[in-house]
Design an enzyme around this catalytic site. Sequence first.
Site, short mmCIF file in Angstrom:
data_model
loop_
_atom_site.label_atom_id
_atom_site.label_comp_id
_atom_site.label_asym_id
_atom_site.label_seq_id
_atom_site.Cartn_x
_atom_site.Cartn_y
_atom_site.Cartn_z
N HIS A 189 0.80 -1.23 0.00
CA HIS A 189 0.00 0.00 0.00
C HIS A 189 0.83 1.28 0.00
O HIS A 189 0.25 2.36 0.15
CB HIS A 189 -0.92 0.05 1.21
CG HIS A 189 -2.00 -0.98 1.22
ND1 HIS A 189 -3.24 -0.77 0.67
CD2 HIS A 189 -2.02 -2.24 1.69
CE1 HIS A 189 -3.99 -1.86 0.83
NE2 HIS A 189 -3.27 -2.76 1.45
N LYS A 241 -8.39 13.97 4.38
CA LYS A 241 -7.51 12.80 4.37
C LYS A 241 -6.55 12.94 5.54
O LYS A 241 -6.51 14.00 6.17
CB LYS A 241 -6.73 12.69 3.05
CG LYS A 241 -6.09 14.02 2.61
CD LYS A 241 -5.40 13.90 1.26
CE LYS A 241 -6.30 14.08 0.06
NZ LYS A 241 -6.52 12.86 -0.71
N ARG A 242 -5.76 11.91 5.86
CA ARG A 242 -4.74 12.08 6.89
C ARG A 242 -3.79 13.23 6.51
O ARG A 242 -3.56 13.49 5.34
CB ARG A 242 -3.94 10.79 7.06
CG ARG A 242 -4.64 9.75 7.92
CD ARG A 242 -4.93 10.26 9.34
NE ARG A 242 -3.76 10.24 10.18
CZ ARG A 242 -3.45 9.28 11.05
NH1 ARG A 242 -4.27 8.26 11.22
NH2 ARG A 242 -2.36 9.34 11.78
N LYS A 260 0.92 14.52 0.94
CA LYS A 260 -0.44 14.78 0.46
C LYS A 260 -0.65 16.26 0.16
O LYS A 260 -1.63 16.65 -0.47
CB LYS A 260 -1.47 14.29 1.48
CG LYS A 260 -1.49 12.77 1.65
CD LYS A 260 -2.49 12.33 2.70
CE LYS A 260 -2.40 10.86 3.06
NZ LYS A 260 -3.04 9.96 2.09
N THR A 307 -8.55 6.73 -1.97
CA THR A 307 -9.90 6.20 -2.14
C THR A 307 -10.93 7.31 -1.91
O THR A 307 -12.05 7.24 -2.42
CB THR A 307 -10.18 5.03 -1.18
OG1 THR A 307 -9.65 5.37 0.11
CG2 THR A 307 -9.51 3.76 -1.67
N LYS A 313 -14.69 8.42 -3.72
CA LYS A 313 -15.93 8.77 -3.02
C LYS A 313 -16.47 10.11 -3.52
O LYS A 313 -17.67 10.28 -3.74
CB LYS A 313 -15.68 8.81 -1.50
CG LYS A 313 -15.37 7.43 -0.92
CD LYS A 313 -14.73 7.47 0.46
CE LYS A 313 -14.05 6.14 0.74
NZ LYS A 313 -13.11 6.17 1.87
#
Length: 798
Positions: free
Chosen positions: A345, A533-534, A539, A641, A645
């Site tokens: 992952h 998100k985290r 990110k 992911t 969504k």
Amino acid sequence: MFKNKEEFKTEFTKRIIEGYGRPLKEAHITEKFMVLEKLIRDQAAINWALTKEEVQDSQQKQMTYFSMEFLIGRLLVNNMMNLGVYDIVKEGLADLDINIHELEELESDPGLGNGGLGRLAACFMDSLASLSMPGHGNTLRYQYGLFKQKIVDGYQTEIPDQWMSIGNMWEIRKPKHAVDVRFWGKVIWDDSTGRFKHVDAECIRAVPYDMPIIGNETTVTNTLRLWDAEVSTNIPTNKDFRQYSQEVNEICQNLYPDDSTLAGRTLRLKQQYFFVSAGLQALIKSHLRTYKTLDNFHEKNVIQLNDTHPVLAIPELMRLLIDEHDYDWEDAWDIVSHTMAYTNHTILSEALEKWPIDTMRALLPRVYMMIEEINRRFIGYVKEHVSNPDEVFNHVLIIKDGQVHMAHLAIVGSFSVNGVARLHTDILIHQEMKAFAELYPTKFNNKTNGITHRRWLAYANPQLKELLHDTIGDHWIKEPDELEKLMAYVDDPDIQKRFMQVKRDRKRILARYIQKNNGILVNVDSIFDIQVKRLHAYKRQLLNVLHIIYLYQEMKRNPEFRIYPRTFIFGAKAAPAYFFAKKVIKLINSVADVVNSDPETSDYLKVVFLENYGVTLAEMIMPAADVSEQISTAGKEASGTGNMKFMMNGALTLGTLDGANVEIHERVGDDYCEIFGLTAKEVDSLRQSGQYNAWDYYNNNIKLKFVVDSLVDGSWSASREEFRIIFEELMNYNDEYFLLADFDSYIKAQQDVEKRYLDKSAWAKMCLINIAKSGFFSSDRTIKQYADEIWHIQPVKK
Ligand code: 26V
């Protein structure tokens, strides 16, 4: 069990009296809630028992998903919907003067995971059951889930997540299936039996709690098994009991919230071995009951290893087969290496698990011997298969530099290795795991992630579900590819209008929540631009903030510069020890304070940080987004992911060509998503060349310079030191994630987004196309691919 409203009412009322010894009208709301939850569980129990019987009778192959995380979210409504009893219950409760929504709100959201990896496991469980596939989960029963986040003065603080405070009605304790797991001690050779013996070990009892996984419109009900630690009857005699019981309690106390450092290493390793060993022992017992031999274990069982966390399953199954079931090495290895499949992952090297040999050998002496032997034989294999073994060893050894490399162990011991999006798998094969891909060319494969459209569309967005019902019917709930039928309506002005109304309704719901929780009034007609998100440097939440600062500064400088009203919404938890990430949260909140209260700009720009982002909050956020921010440095986000969504709920993806964004882009094309920034290849060559210099970007772009300088000139905090480390990270540590390189292109992309939004009809069409094309990202598709190409399992015959 109940079949209609009247039967439900009778049963419900009866249980209240039986359970709490008082009439319904005097029952407390939590009592009503607990009775309802248990009633639904019992409703599912019949099918649950039948499924177990059917699978056993048909001697079918089963899959077990070994994962340290399952972020399952609330289950009550989802389970009632999947059982097809939601309306009966809702109306029955209404007759009894109970508002079902009040009961719904009492359910806690078990945070038994950190982020995407844990949520993926939960989506997979829903798809497996709904596709009637025999697929189960194996994990730990954490007493406290991921911390709850509270924002105090703009800073993240953490509070324990007591998700079981009023009990967990879904689970059933199964003491009969308890097994012992052994730690520490030493291994001796026993001449009398002619085999190794693990002595002086500390025994801990593993007790399973089973939760039913209820599929949609099927009787198939699978099991999520959570292992709890208890004291064993084989208590070591030489051990202080108080110390022992504390060690027992520690094992299942906490989910590791920290995916940035592996703190408390030994305890985490203990957790890993604990649920893996218990899970394997239970599988072996159950297999032997049916088949009396383990020779065909791999023909009837497949285990999917969710990242490296459960990879001790490989040496542990070797140990069990050899020490406890008399197998020789070759036969045992044949079974093990045909049972295990591994999913990778992340390629971030700091996230790849390694354990010091000393820790591993002390805690798990016999398992470590197995790992040593696997490594020794693997070395032989490499020597046989390549001409330059010494070079190859550098990249593939399981035991190297005093450490055990779990990803290497995983690849050697599994028959399948998969990445989670095409780009990610390509990077694994051609870069990160190149040497392995050459050694085992057929092992590597891709399985692009997916999300359950039942939770993320049908359940989370009933307004959109209704629009779909009126246009394309309901069959998409079973066959998500049928969302494509919406393509026939994307140019229909009435449907476009209706979609915009749905979106507006959902934005209003979120706006109300924001007003209540943040005290910020947001304009429902502004563009809702969302990044949830985290919090992680790669990110790039910071890039989003830099853009907001840029917009604010431009508006302050130039009264002519005005933008279409925007509401920037963030939600993110930072690992408690991740200092930089926590600073970015503080920065978002500080920028929000300044911007939101500036009368010159507040009609145009609002910034909101939603605290405690998790599954339940996501269910409200996803449907309300106009813009989905997916802006990681290309090559770093394995899949993502959240991006799926948002797409499924009709938002525009604003993203880099990273992870599954690549595949979203491929499905909708440039016209219906907004791509910007360096590609993974460009990022790579920029890094390799050593030519990247953050100061060049800073010095050559005056607007960027203003933005970056504002971090340390007191613009956002009375103390100029507050955000110094962010400045340092960008400038003096040379901007590891290339924010400055993508800054311009991001701003242009954002201007483009605004331009698109001005044409409401084109915007609505674009959203509808995104929904229509999102069927591919259903986890039903992902699970079918795993089932066909890796697991070789079939739907349960009924
Ligand atoms: C761990 C660490 C630890 C060290 C610092 C950097 C870092 C970054 C990420 C992680 C998490 C690794 C495993 C993980 O959660 N991966 C996520 O898996 C999701 C499901 O496949 C996928 O959608 C996300 O892109 C991926 O980050």
